[in-house]
Design a protein around this motif. Sequence first.
Motif, PDB file in Angstrom:
ATOM      1  N   TRP A   1       3.399  -0.770   0.719  1.00  0.00           N
ATOM      2  CA  TRP A   1       3.489   0.202   1.198  1.00  0.00           C
ATOM      3  C   TRP A   1       3.293   1.556   0.119  1.00  0.00           C
ATOM      4  O   TRP A   1       2.792   2.568   0.619  1.00  0.00           O
ATOM      5  CB  TRP A   1       4.621   0.479   2.249  1.00  0.00           C
TER       6      TRP A   1
ATOM      7  N   THR B   1       2.268   6.039   3.542  1.00  0.00           N
ATOM      8  CA  THR B   1       3.720   6.019   2.943  1.00  0.00           C
ATOM      9  C   THR B   1       3.634   6.155   1.496  1.00  0.00           C
ATOM     10  O   THR B   1       4.413   7.032   0.829  1.00  0.00           O
ATOM     11  CB  THR B   1       4.411   4.764   3.492  1.00  0.00           C
TER      12      THR B   1
ATOM     13  N   PHE C   1      13.792   2.886   5.213  1.00  0.00           N
ATOM     14  CA  PHE C   1      12.380   2.620   4.915  1.00  0.00           C
ATOM     15  C   PHE C   1      12.358   0.954   4.749  1.00  0.00           C
ATOM     16  O   PHE C   1      11.496   0.216   5.139  1.00  0.00           O
ATOM     17  CB  PHE C   1      11.892   3.229   3.558  1.00  0.00           C
TER      18      PHE C   1
ATOM     19  N   ARG D   1       7.098   5.391   8.624  1.00  0.00           N
ATOM     20  CA  ARG D   1       6.632   6.847   8.427  1.00  0.00           C
ATOM     21  C   ARG D   1       7.922   7.862   8.449  1.00  0.00           C
ATOM     22  O   ARG D   1       7.885   8.759   7.673  1.00  0.00           O
ATOM     23  CB  ARG D   1       5.520   7.156   9.265  1.00  0.00           C
TER      24      ARG D   1
ATOM     25  N   ALA E   1       9.783   7.405   5.321  1.00  0.00           N
ATOM     26  CA  ALA E   1       9.187   7.844   4.124  1.00  0.00           C
ATOM     27  C   ALA E   1       9.154   9.394   4.027  1.00  0.00           C
ATOM     28  O   ALA E   1       9.360  10.017   2.903  1.00  0.00           O
ATOM     29  CB  ALA E   1       7.831   7.524   3.907  1.00  0.00           C
TER      30      ALA E   1
END
Length: 303
Positions: A96, A169, A214, A253, A256
């Motif tokens: 990511w 991200t 996260f 999301r 992040a």
Amino acid sequence: MNAFLNALGGKLAERWLALLAVPGLIYLMTAAVAVTLGRRHWHDAGRLRARLDALSGAPGAHSPGTVVLAALAVLAGAAATGAAVQAVGTWLEKAWLTASRGPVTTWLTRRRLRRWQAADSAYRTALVAAGRATIAGADDADRLTGEAERLHAARDRVALAAPRHPFWTGDRVTAPERRVWRAYRLDLAAAWPHLWLLAPDGARAELTAARAAFTSAARLLAWSAAYLALGAWWWPAAVIGLLTAVTAVGRGRDAAESFADLTEALADLHTKPLAETLGIPCESGLTREVGAALTRALSKGGE
């Protein structure tokens, strides 16, 4: 010392159960159901009950030693499954955030960059049209301004700056570094350890919580992949995996974005105290000159 060790052991056991054993046990139970029912009998509860009755009627089921060994084997399998999925989650977390390296990630990054450039061009064109209409006092000035705002939001949904990562991200988490550089000419990577030490406990706790969220989202995405794999034997598992994947991506999301916002806020609030601590004059506030001086000082003279 004994009390401390007991408390530490209790916390480790609780964390082991939460992260590995319980999710792994649920997954193993789902896998057993998938193998027992299969694709043709996916909703046959009677078939499942018959299998459970057969297991409970086996001779070993009435032996305490066999039951204990079976329970230990199931717990060990659950822990091993959880550890394997957690390792996949760590890899997904890095994926990511990692910049483009291979042909696939490079293609994804270029695709996102083209989308961003098209959205940016549309926004700038609309902004110029709205500015001209406002200056001229045109009747549609408000409408054009609203259109420019909508296109600005559409561009930011792709990325806040020109994409450099294959996934949203990665660009979102690294956006504060680029934005702080543009605003103050401050190398956030070099300044971050010093800012972290100056930050109050509350700010550090918020950032740590966002980072943990996260990581948790990446782990949840790994579990979704495991359930999707079970869908080859039992299609309801694929539905579970798909729903879990959607949830994991949304949480990732959100985490992040929260982490990036908190990072940028910490830099805005504590760069001036950092400059003053290092003896760099900062009476007029944080400026590009102050940021450049901080960058030179923190990089030990390098650029």
